[in-house]
Design an enzyme around this catalytic site. Structure first.
Site, short mmCIF file in Angstrom:
data_model
loop_
_atom_site.label_atom_id
_atom_site.label_comp_id
_atom_site.label_asym_id
_atom_site.label_seq_id
_atom_site.Cartn_x
_atom_site.Cartn_y
_atom_site.Cartn_z
N ASP A 9 0.86 -1.18 0.00
CA ASP A 9 0.00 0.00 0.00
C ASP A 9 0.90 1.23 0.00
O ASP A 9 1.72 1.42 0.90
CB ASP A 9 -0.89 -0.02 1.24
CG ASP A 9 -2.03 0.99 1.15
OD1 ASP A 9 -1.87 2.01 0.48
OD2 ASP A 9 -3.08 0.74 1.76
N ASP A 106 -3.12 2.49 -5.67
CA ASP A 106 -2.11 2.52 -4.61
C ASP A 106 -1.95 1.22 -3.84
O ASP A 106 -1.28 1.21 -2.81
CB ASP A 106 -2.44 3.65 -3.63
CG ASP A 106 -3.80 3.48 -2.98
OD1 ASP A 106 -4.58 2.63 -3.44
OD2 ASP A 106 -4.08 4.21 -2.00
N GLU A 107 -2.53 0.13 -4.31
CA GLU A 107 -2.37 -1.10 -3.55
C GLU A 107 -2.47 -2.33 -4.43
O GLU A 107 -3.08 -2.31 -5.50
CB GLU A 107 -3.40 -1.19 -2.41
CG GLU A 107 -4.83 -1.19 -2.84
CD GLU A 107 -5.79 -1.38 -1.66
OE1 GLU A 107 -5.41 -2.04 -0.67
OE2 GLU A 107 -6.93 -0.88 -1.75
#
Length: 341
Positions: A9, A106-107
């Protein structure tokens, strides 16, 4: 070697991308959202850690964010820039001998076989930092649920392992809302049953849970309490489950006719997105945010999956009719959901 699930993350991703573009903002509270104008209606997309110290968080109205942190720098969202930065991060991850399952900008989940997952996590973070100048946190687990939750303990820019061995030591005394998949409302319903902590949920009677939440969801909540979850990580490309559009109005809508017209316009835009996706929609939902900030969503399943703009617009209008439009409306949204693969 053992099989592991890692969850990576990126820390304060959107804000971090903006600071890289504007180095003079490093160390200052940065808030990204809407057009970047806190006098207009919009919500926070992300806030830097410096802004979060003032109580600014995702989903907070920009006007309230400005009151909480008057010295913050407000910036407009720039999706193409975040797309490009995310692509660079995922490319760096794919250079390792891992399976990368992208979850969003973002992950991602990573499937790895290694005797030293912490060393792998450190190598991943170093590679991403060297390539993109972005920091990431890594959760290590024996399944996806535990890896995802572990990342929260790793932030910022750290590594944390959460497995069956330390599950109750770490999570047992935490509120049920700390679990991935249980929100505030479900936690309140669990509390009505006397289930306040993860440990209490894990020890709950499945029959009681099934009576309250249904034969599928009730036992599943207990499974979450036990920390159980899937382990398969797949590199299959992400397939959108829905397409949606929404609009925040700078002045509240009060007339049913103008509300209906706005929903029809949104439905037409969603219909174009559905056509571009090349898959028919099976369900239509409408979101209404009433003043001052009460949000409700209604939906209905279509008689048959369709991409027809007229049918989608008609369905959205029918769903809108399920609302009592007795308060001014500040936001409207329409979502078309695709059938399960």
């Amino acid at each position: 070697m053992a099989a592991w699930v890692l969850h990576v993350d990126l820390d304060q991703f959107i804000a971090a991308v903006e600071v890289l573009r504007r180095p003079e903002l490093a160390g200052r509270p940065v808030v990204v959202g809407g057009s970047g104008d806190p006098t207009r209606r919009a919500v926070v997309a992300t806030a830097s850690y410096e802004a979060r110290e003032f109580g600014v968080h995702s989903g907070l109205p920009l006007r309230l964010a400005a009151r909480r942190c008057p010295d913050a720098v407000f910036l407009p969202a720039d999706a193409p820039a975040y797309d490009a930065a995310s692509a660079e991060v995922m490319a760096a991850l794919r250079e390792f001998d891992v399976v990368v399952e992208v979850l969003g900008w973002d992950e991602a989940f990573l499937g790895a076989t290694t005797d030293d997952p912490e060393a792998l996590a450190a190598d991943l973070a170093r590679a991403v930092l060297d390539r993109t100048r972005l920091h990431l946190s890594v959760g290590i687990g024996d399944n996806k649920l535990r890896a995802k939750l572990a990342t929260g303990f790793a932030k910022p820019a750290g590594v944390y392992r959460l497995t069956r061995d330390n599950w109750f030591e770490v999570m047992g005394g935490r509120p049920t809302e700390a679990l991935w998949g249980i929100g505030r409302r479900t936690a309140a319903k669990l509390a009505d049953l006397g289930l306040h902590t993860v440990r209490e949920l894990a020890a709950a009677d499945e029959r009681v849970l099934a009576r309250r939440f249904g034969p599928t969801m009730g036992p599943w909540y207990r499974t979450l309490g036990l920390g159980a979850g899937g382990t398969e990580v797949t590199a299959s490309p992400y397939v959108a489950r829905s397409r949606s559009r929404e609009t925040t109005f700078q002045e509240d809508l009060t007339e049913p006719a103008e509300i209906g017209a706005a929903v029809a316009t949104l439905a037409r835009r969603v219909a174009r997105d559905v056509a571009a996706e090349g898959r028919p929609a099976a369900r239509v939902a409408v979101k209404v945010r009433f003043a001052p900030f009460f949000t409700h969503t209604r939906s209905r399943t279509l008689p048959a999956p369709t991409s027809d703009p007229d049918e989608l617009e008609r369905a959205a209008g029918e769903v809108l009719a399920l609302f009592e439009l007795t308060r001014p409306v500040r936001l409207l949204g329409v979502r078309a959901e695709f059938p399960a693969p």
